[in-house]
Design an enzyme around this catalytic site. Structure first.
Site, short mmCIF file in Angstrom:
data_model
loop_
_atom_site.label_atom_id
_atom_site.label_comp_id
_atom_site.label_asym_id
_atom_site.label_seq_id
_atom_site.Cartn_x
_atom_site.Cartn_y
_atom_site.Cartn_z
N SER A 194 20.37 -19.17 -10.60
CA SER A 194 19.41 -19.58 -9.57
C SER A 194 19.05 -21.05 -9.76
O SER A 194 18.70 -21.75 -8.82
CB SER A 194 18.14 -18.73 -9.64
OG SER A 194 18.49 -17.38 -9.48
N MET A 229 14.44 -12.19 -11.00
CA MET A 229 13.33 -13.08 -10.63
C MET A 229 13.60 -13.66 -9.24
O MET A 229 13.02 -14.68 -8.85
CB MET A 229 13.17 -14.20 -11.66
CG MET A 229 12.83 -13.64 -13.04
SD MET A 229 11.89 -14.76 -14.09
CE MET A 229 13.08 -16.07 -14.31
N GLY A 230 14.49 -13.01 -8.49
CA GLY A 230 14.74 -13.43 -7.11
C GLY A 230 15.66 -14.63 -7.00
O GLY A 230 16.35 -14.98 -7.94
N HIS A 275 21.80 -14.45 -5.90
CA HIS A 275 23.12 -15.03 -5.61
C HIS A 275 24.19 -13.97 -5.91
O HIS A 275 23.86 -12.81 -6.22
CB HIS A 275 23.33 -16.31 -6.42
CG HIS A 275 23.05 -16.15 -7.89
ND1 HIS A 275 23.78 -15.32 -8.72
CD2 HIS A 275 22.09 -16.70 -8.68
CE1 HIS A 275 23.30 -15.39 -9.95
NE2 HIS A 275 22.27 -16.21 -9.95
N GLU A 276 25.44 -14.39 -5.83
CA GLU A 276 26.55 -13.46 -5.97
C GLU A 276 26.53 -12.74 -7.34
O GLU A 276 26.98 -11.60 -7.46
CB GLU A 276 27.87 -14.23 -5.74
CG GLU A 276 29.13 -13.40 -5.75
CD GLU A 276 29.10 -12.16 -4.85
OE1 GLU A 276 28.47 -12.19 -3.78
OE2 GLU A 276 29.73 -11.14 -5.26
N GLY A 284 23.19 -9.43 -16.38
CA GLY A 284 24.34 -10.33 -16.44
C GLY A 284 24.53 -10.88 -17.85
O GLY A 284 23.57 -11.20 -18.55
N HIS A 333 23.82 -11.69 -8.91
CA HIS A 333 22.91 -10.54 -8.72
C HIS A 333 23.59 -9.48 -7.84
O HIS A 333 23.45 -8.27 -8.09
CB HIS A 333 21.62 -10.98 -8.04
CG HIS A 333 20.82 -11.97 -8.82
ND1 HIS A 333 20.68 -13.28 -8.44
CD2 HIS A 333 20.11 -11.84 -9.97
CE1 HIS A 333 19.91 -13.93 -9.31
NE2 HIS A 333 19.56 -13.07 -10.25
O1 PAF Z 1 17.05 -12.37 -16.22
C1 PAF Z 1 16.01 -12.44 -15.52
O2 PAF Z 1 16.04 -12.74 -14.33
C2 PAF Z 1 14.65 -12.17 -16.17
O3 PAF Z 1 14.63 -12.63 -17.48
C3 PAF Z 1 14.24 -10.69 -16.10
C4 PAF Z 1 15.19 -9.80 -16.88
C5 PAF Z 1 14.22 -10.22 -14.64
C6 PAF Z 1 12.85 -10.50 -16.68
O4 PAF Z 1 11.90 -11.25 -16.00
#
Ligand code: PAF
Length: 304
Positions: free
Chosen positions: A192, A36-37, A40-41, A153, A43
């Protein structure tokens, strides 16, 4: 790195890369990191794993409205498209799928993916409808990206269990790869949402990782300890923080997320070599943090 704003563009770009890299040294398997943008580290570690295990690396950035309940933080969810694209570039992403809400949900939605059982407790209980939203959007993303592997994660351990059940039960041809929680040096799990914390709340939030770590040591070293003793100890530790408001502290089997009842207590699970998850959700002000430790009993914790 290519950026796709529409489903058609994403499909075309990924299909072209599959074709181009067929027979190449790195291969043409697609590794996918849905997010969902506000990257951070944590991701970044998923993107590195995806890159290492797949010839083509795809990232999606989409704040999915249908997984937020009324009164949750959809409107103020942090966004940082420019920094996200820079991070994606550094991590060797080939395609970023960055759709709008209208692109993903152009008309009234009549189809929803619901996973039962593993959604009954933890965040499934305190955020009704949340996992329907997650399973539905991830299933749509899988149909668009058609990944071979998708990386998630372990901080969102229940999400991993739900998606694992979804792909198994619906015979989706994708491997769900859980990746370890990434923490700050002082133990705070990266999220986030950490950006919302005041410095005092952030300091107090360290009680989560600390109490989980202490409980994990107890589970490992005291073979007669009960699940109730463990959850009581963690609850008491968190309650020492005046800023903490506990949503849940639960010890469950993993990955089925079932309670430890008399015939399935820690001691019985030890004998069968089962796994457990000790999970917490705690609010600091308006910010809800989650954290967990997953342990294969008799063995070292998978992550603390
Ligand atoms: O973990 C997330 O960021 C969200 O739940 C996902 C898997 C991108 C679905 O919107």
């Amino acid at each position: 790195m290519k950026i796709a704003a529409t489903i058609a563009e994403a499909r075309a770009l990924i299909a072209a890369l599959r074709e181009e890299r067929r027979g190449s040294a790195q291969g043409n398997a697609v590794g996918f990191v849905p997010t969902m943008g506000y990257l951070h580290e944590g991701h970044a570690s998923l993107l590195r794993r995806s890159r290492a295990e797949s010839g083509i690396s795809v990232l999606s950035i989409f704040v999915n409205p249908i997984q937020f309940g009324p009164g949750e933080d959809l409107d103020r969810y942090p966004r940082s498209e420019k920094a996200d694209l820079e991070l994606a570039g550094r991590e060797g992403v080939d395609v970023v799928f960055l759709p709008s809400v209208d692109e993903m949900y152009p008309e009234e939605r009549k189809a929803t993916v619901t996973v039962t059982g593993v959604t009954e407790r933890l965040c499934g209980a305190s955020r009704p409808g949340h996992f329907d939203g997650v399973a539905t959007v991830v299933s749509k993303l899988f149909h668009i990206v058609k990944p071979d592997k998708a990386f998630f994660g372990a901080k969102d351990a229940q999400q991993v269990a739900v998606l694992q059940k979804m792909v198994t039960d619906l015979n989706m041809d994708v491997e769900i790869v859980p990746c370890p929680i990434v923490r700050e040096e002082d133990g705070l799990a990266l999220s986030s949402r950490n950006v919302y914390l005041s410095s005092e709340q952030r300091r107090e939030a360290l009680v989560l990782s600390r109490s989980l770590r202490e409980a994990a040591v107890l589970i490992e070293t005291d073979v007669s300890v009960t699940s109730r003793q463990i959850t009581n100890q963690v609850t008491k530790a968190i309650e020492t923080s005046p800023l903490a408001e506990i949503d849940y502290v639960e010890l469950l089997t993993f990955p089925n997320l079932e309670p430890l009842v008399a015939d399935r207590e820690l001691s019985d699970l030890r004998q069968s070599g089962g796994s457990v998850i000790l999970a917490v959700a705690v609010k600091f002000g308006t910010t809800r943090l989650i954290d967990n430790v997953i342990m294969k009993l008799k063995e070292a914790p998978l992550h603390v």
